[in-house]
Design a protein around this motif. Structure first.
Motif: not given
Length: 244
Positions: A152-156, A58-59, A97-102, A108-116
């Motif tokens: 909400g949550g599960w942001h990525s 996918l990448t 929570t948004y405080k845990r966004i990295d 990586q999540v966007l690369a696999l779930n969206t861009i791929g």
């Protein structure tokens, strides 16, 4: 009179070693599909009559382009992208929570779930026939719905699936101008007993967890019933539209 489903003669599953992808490959073979291209990183599974393994990453755009070239002589009538990530291999995600966004993890999540999946569309959609019905679909999720988001949550993960849904809508609008019978949709399979959902199966209500084989047949039945006017939407395993 109930119309008998028209199953494809050729199909392609991107992500054929995951729980849903593996089940989809064998379900299509059981329904008489003559050739099922089964894509995975190793390119060796699953195996069996009518199953034709191929490798892709996918990448790695070049590997996706090569996979499309491999199918060019006999293009798939149905394509299902059965890939996706919720928790990264190193254990990161989903963020509550948004405080845990990295940023790195989100990328990586966007690369696999969206861009791929977008790269798969780039090279596979040109193989689709202009005059005949075809199906191009990707496993999405109800949590990708913006209007249905009450927790909400599960942001990525949510963002990646919402973006995927938007891309599928875009592709449907664009290709619909020249391919009048094409169907491009997202699919919500429900909570399936797979590696993706395993960390989150605790305390699920009885009956909510679906076997991969049942999920595969549910999704194939949904795809068989869709028409061009459904293109661009997301449907759940019952055939009901998921809100945008």
């Amino acid at each position: 009179m109930i119309k008998t489903p028209e199953w494809p003669r050729t199909a392609a599953i991107f992500g054929s070693t995951g729980g849903i992808g593996h089940a989809l490959s064998h379900a299509l073979a059981a329904k008489g599909c003559e050739t099922i291209y089964c894509g995975s990183r190793q390119g060796i599974e699953p195996s069996g009559p009518r199953l034709v393994p191929f490798d892709f990453d996918l990448t790695d755009e070049a590997s996706i382009k090569a996979a499309a070239e491999h199918m060019k002589e006999r293009p798939p009538e149905w394509v299902i992208i059965a890939t996706g990530i919720l928790t990264l291999p190193d254990g990161r995600g989903p963020e509550r929570t948004y405080k845990r966004i990295d940023g790195d993890a989100m990328g990586q999540v966007l690369a696999l779930n969206t861009i791929g999946p977008a790269m798969i569309a780039k090279y596979i959609l040109p193989l689709m026939p202009r005059a005949d019905r075809f199906v191009f679909s990707a496993i999405s999720a109800r949590v990708g719905s913006i209007s249905d988001n009450g927790l909400g949550g599960w942001h990525s993960y949510r963002a990646s699936k919402a973006a995927l849904n938007m891309l599928l809508k875009n592709f449907a609008l664009e290709i619909g101008r020249t391919h009048k019978q094409g169907v491009i949709v997202g699919l919500h399979p429900g909570t399936v007993n797979s590696d993706l959902s395993e960390p989150f199966q605790t305390n699920l209500p009885d009956g909510q967890l679906t076997k991969p084989s049942d999920a595969a047949n549910n999704l194939l039945d949904v795809l068989a019933g869709l028409r061009a006017e459904d293109s661009g939407m997301v449907f759940d395993f019952k055939g009901e539209a998921v809100p945008a």
